[in-house]
Design a protein around this motif. Structure first.
Motif, mmCIF file in Angstrom:
data_model
loop_
_atom_site.group_PDB
_atom_site.id
_atom_site.type_symbol
_atom_site.label_atom_id
_atom_site.label_comp_id
_atom_site.label_asym_id
_atom_site.label_seq_id
_atom_site.Cartn_x
_atom_site.Cartn_y
_atom_site.Cartn_z
ATOM 1 N N CYS A 115 1.030 -1.051 0.374
ATOM 2 C CA CYS A 115 0.070 0.170 0.061
ATOM 3 C C CYS A 115 0.905 1.193 0.197
ATOM 4 O O CYS A 115 0.110 2.269 -0.297
ATOM 5 C CB CYS A 115 -0.962 -0.227 1.551
ATOM 6 S SG CYS A 115 -2.559 -1.233 1.271
ATOM 7 N N VAL A 116 2.191 1.471 -0.307
ATOM 8 C CA VAL A 116 2.545 2.267 0.401
ATOM 9 C C VAL A 116 2.943 3.224 -1.063
ATOM 10 O O VAL A 116 2.549 4.227 -1.437
ATOM 11 C CB VAL A 116 4.625 1.933 0.684
ATOM 12 C CG1 VAL A 116 5.142 3.338 1.221
ATOM 13 C CG2 VAL A 116 4.141 1.320 2.238
ATOM 14 N N LEU A 162 -1.306 -10.982 -6.612
ATOM 15 C CA LEU A 162 -2.174 -11.035 -7.246
ATOM 16 C C LEU A 162 -3.393 -11.015 -6.215
ATOM 17 O O LEU A 162 -4.561 -9.863 -6.499
ATOM 18 C CB LEU A 162 -2.325 -12.773 -8.127
ATOM 19 C CG LEU A 162 -3.746 -12.148 -8.958
ATOM 20 C CD1 LEU A 162 -3.531 -11.767 -9.404
ATOM 21 C CD2 LEU A 162 -3.577 -13.613 -9.641
ATOM 22 N N THR A 163 -3.830 -11.311 -5.127
ATOM 23 C CA THR A 163 -5.170 -11.326 -4.095
ATOM 24 C C THR A 163 -4.810 -9.942 -4.015
ATOM 25 O O THR A 163 -6.085 -8.919 -3.538
ATOM 26 C CB THR A 163 -5.056 -11.797 -2.935
ATOM 27 O OG1 THR A 163 -3.529 -12.243 -2.318
ATOM 28 C CG2 THR A 163 -5.082 -13.441 -3.641
ATOM 29 N N HIS A 164 -3.580 -9.159 -3.339
ATOM 30 C CA HIS A 164 -3.547 -7.534 -3.529
ATOM 31 C C HIS A 164 -3.784 -6.893 -4.376
ATOM 32 O O HIS A 164 -5.046 -5.434 -4.174
ATOM 33 C CB HIS A 164 -2.039 -7.715 -2.823
ATOM 34 C CG HIS A 164 -2.286 -8.253 -0.910
ATOM 35 N ND1 HIS A 164 -0.483 -8.186 -1.092
ATOM 36 C CD2 HIS A 164 -2.834 -8.788 -0.620
ATOM 37 C CE1 HIS A 164 -0.424 -8.874 0.092
ATOM 38 N NE2 HIS A 164 -2.041 -9.167 0.458
ATOM 39 N N CYS A 165 -3.479 -7.458 -5.253
ATOM 40 C CA CYS A 165 -4.334 -6.648 -6.495
ATOM 41 C C CYS A 165 -4.874 -6.756 -6.806
ATOM 42 O O CYS A 165 -5.685 -5.134 -7.490
ATOM 43 C CB CYS A 165 -2.924 -6.773 -8.030
ATOM 44 S SG CYS A 165 -1.423 -6.390 -7.598
ATOM 45 N N LEU A 166 -6.264 -8.101 -6.575
ATOM 46 C CA LEU A 166 -8.094 -7.743 -7.249
ATOM 47 C C LEU A 166 -8.210 -7.019 -5.988
ATOM 48 O O LEU A 166 -9.173 -6.258 -6.424
ATOM 49 C CB LEU A 166 -8.095 -9.143 -6.953
ATOM 50 C CG LEU A 166 -7.120 -9.574 -8.515
ATOM 51 C CD1 LEU A 166 -7.558 -11.531 -8.404
ATOM 52 C CD2 LEU A 166 -7.773 -9.638 -9.902
ATOM 53 N N LEU A 167 -7.414 -6.761 -4.963
ATOM 54 C CA LEU A 167 -8.701 -6.284 -3.873
ATOM 55 C C LEU A 167 -8.774 -4.932 -4.224
ATOM 56 O O LEU A 167 -10.098 -4.015 -3.743
ATOM 57 C CB LEU A 167 -7.718 -6.619 -2.613
ATOM 58 C CG LEU A 167 -8.818 -6.145 -1.195
ATOM 59 C CD1 LEU A 167 -10.384 -6.184 -1.091
ATOM 60 C CD2 LEU A 167 -7.437 -6.044 -0.602
#
Length: 393
Positions: free
Chosen positions: A156-157, A196-201
């Protein structure tokens, strides 16, 4: 601190003309030349009071300044220092987005849009530089925190920097630039190895935020509904794209001839900026349009080839930056051309290297100068890395 001072004292690299990447140099030169011709053709109809060559002269000055600054960046820019100082550079450029709201400094259009800063003899659009600065910071952060971006906090930075820029962009308002900036930063994170899960979120959250932004601004909803069928309201919300499509249709395969566009005569709004590709298509046809697409594709594919070469010798920052520059150019061109073809809503983004405007042209020439510097600094790196792998094997 001592290491930083040593880096500052170390001589800057001096790259020569012989080391220029020929495909990038040729494609850039042709796109700028096409832009100059198209700017003159699309503005000669409305140059009363400033001479028939008014816009052309100014765009030539923009190109000369951009090429001069780009040459200096290519020859002397130390990419290592750019990586080290990416954070303060990005913060400064993002803060400059607020200057458009300062009375006496910001310049507003008749619609109340505030995107320019008055510099006396010229105006400056800070987002054209800020988006590159934020992307450079994202690349520098990801290169230095390959493991850190696997956690959601580290992920997130760089997004926080983009979010700060987006908040200021939406106040202008400039929804299109906010979307493209967020998308490229997210792409940098993904290419650097983020989950990928962070990007999709984040994509899901961004889609929800975009939907909310559209819902609270009726003109955005109108753009979304009108682009699907511009001929449903050809004199209202579909006016821009209706005449843009007419220009493409008038051009046929080989075009009506340079200077012979009909739509540029008070029919096609913003013919020299947002809809300049329509003028090009009308005057040079499918053939000219295909040439423009081929030149953009050349820059995109070459940027990825340079990135692979940089990655082969462990220069992760340079690899990410090369890919980011290529993606940013391709995505912005796609959005502009998609709006002209009624495949996407009109977003007011310039066509890179072609549309009239000093801030955009100079910023793109500087970005491509950085790409040239990366290409020069990594020449032969791919081959040497391959040789090392063969020896190790």
């Amino acid at each position: 601190m001592i290491d930083a001072l040593r880096r500052l004292r170390s001589p800057a690299p001096q790259r020569g003309v012989a080391e220029l990447d020929a495909p990038i140099a040729v494609a850039t030169a042709i796109l700028v030349a096409i832009g100059l011709v198209a700017v003159y053709s699309s503005t000669v109809t409305g140059s009363a009071g400033q001479g028939a060559f008014g816009y052309l002269v100014r765009q030539l000055a923009h190109a000369a300044l951009g090429l001069g600054l780009g040459a200096a960046v290519y020859r002397y820019a130390p990419l290592r220092l750019l990586r080290v100082h990416a954070l303060p550079l990005a913060a400064l450029c993002v803060a400059s987005l607020a200057l458009v709201h300062v009375p006496g400094l910001g310049v507003a259009t008749v619609q109340g849009v505030k995107r320019w800063i008055d510099l006396g003899p010229a105006t400056f659009q800070p987002i054209e530089v800020a988006k590159f600065a934020v992307v450079v910071y994202a690349c520098a952060y990801c290169a230095a925190n390959r493991d850190g971006i696997r956690s959601f906090k580290g992920f997130c930075v760089p997004l926080a920097m983009a979010l700060g820029a987006n908040a200021l962009l939406l106040l202008q308002p400039d929804f299109g630039s906010a979307v493209i900036l967020s998308g490229i930063v997210l792409a940098v994170l993904f290419m650097a190895g983020a989950r990928l899960t962070h990007c999709l979120l984040v994509l899901a959250a961004a889609a929800a935020a975009a939907a909310a932004a559209v819902a609270v601004a009726p003109y955005r909803m109108q753009r979304l509904t009108s682009f699907a069928d511009p001929f449903a309201d050809p004199l209202g919300s579909g006016y821009h794209q209706t005449h843009s499509l007419m220009a493409f249709g008038n051009g046929g395969w080989l075009g009506s001839g340079l200077g012979q566009s009909v739509e540029k005569w008070s029919h096609l709004p913003e013919a020299h900026t947002d809809f300049i590709i329509s003028v090009i298509a009308e005057e040079t046809g499918v053939l000219g349009f295909a040439v423009v697409l081929l030149l953009y594709a050349t820059l995109l594919f070459r940027s990825f080839e340079i990135a692979e070469r940089a990655e082969a010798c462990g220069r992760i920052f340079e690899a990410l930056l090369a890919r980011a520059i290529g993606l940013l150019l391709a995505v912005q061109a796609f959005i502009n051309i998609g709006g002209n073809l009624a495949l996407l809503p009109v977003k007011g983004l310039t066509l890179p290297l072609i549309s009239y405007g000093g801030s955009s042209l100079i910023a793109w020439l500087l970005a491509l100068a950085l790409l040239q510097a990366i290409a020069c600094d990594t020449q032969g790196s791919g081959a040497s890395a391959g040789a090392r792998r063969e020896v190790a094997a």
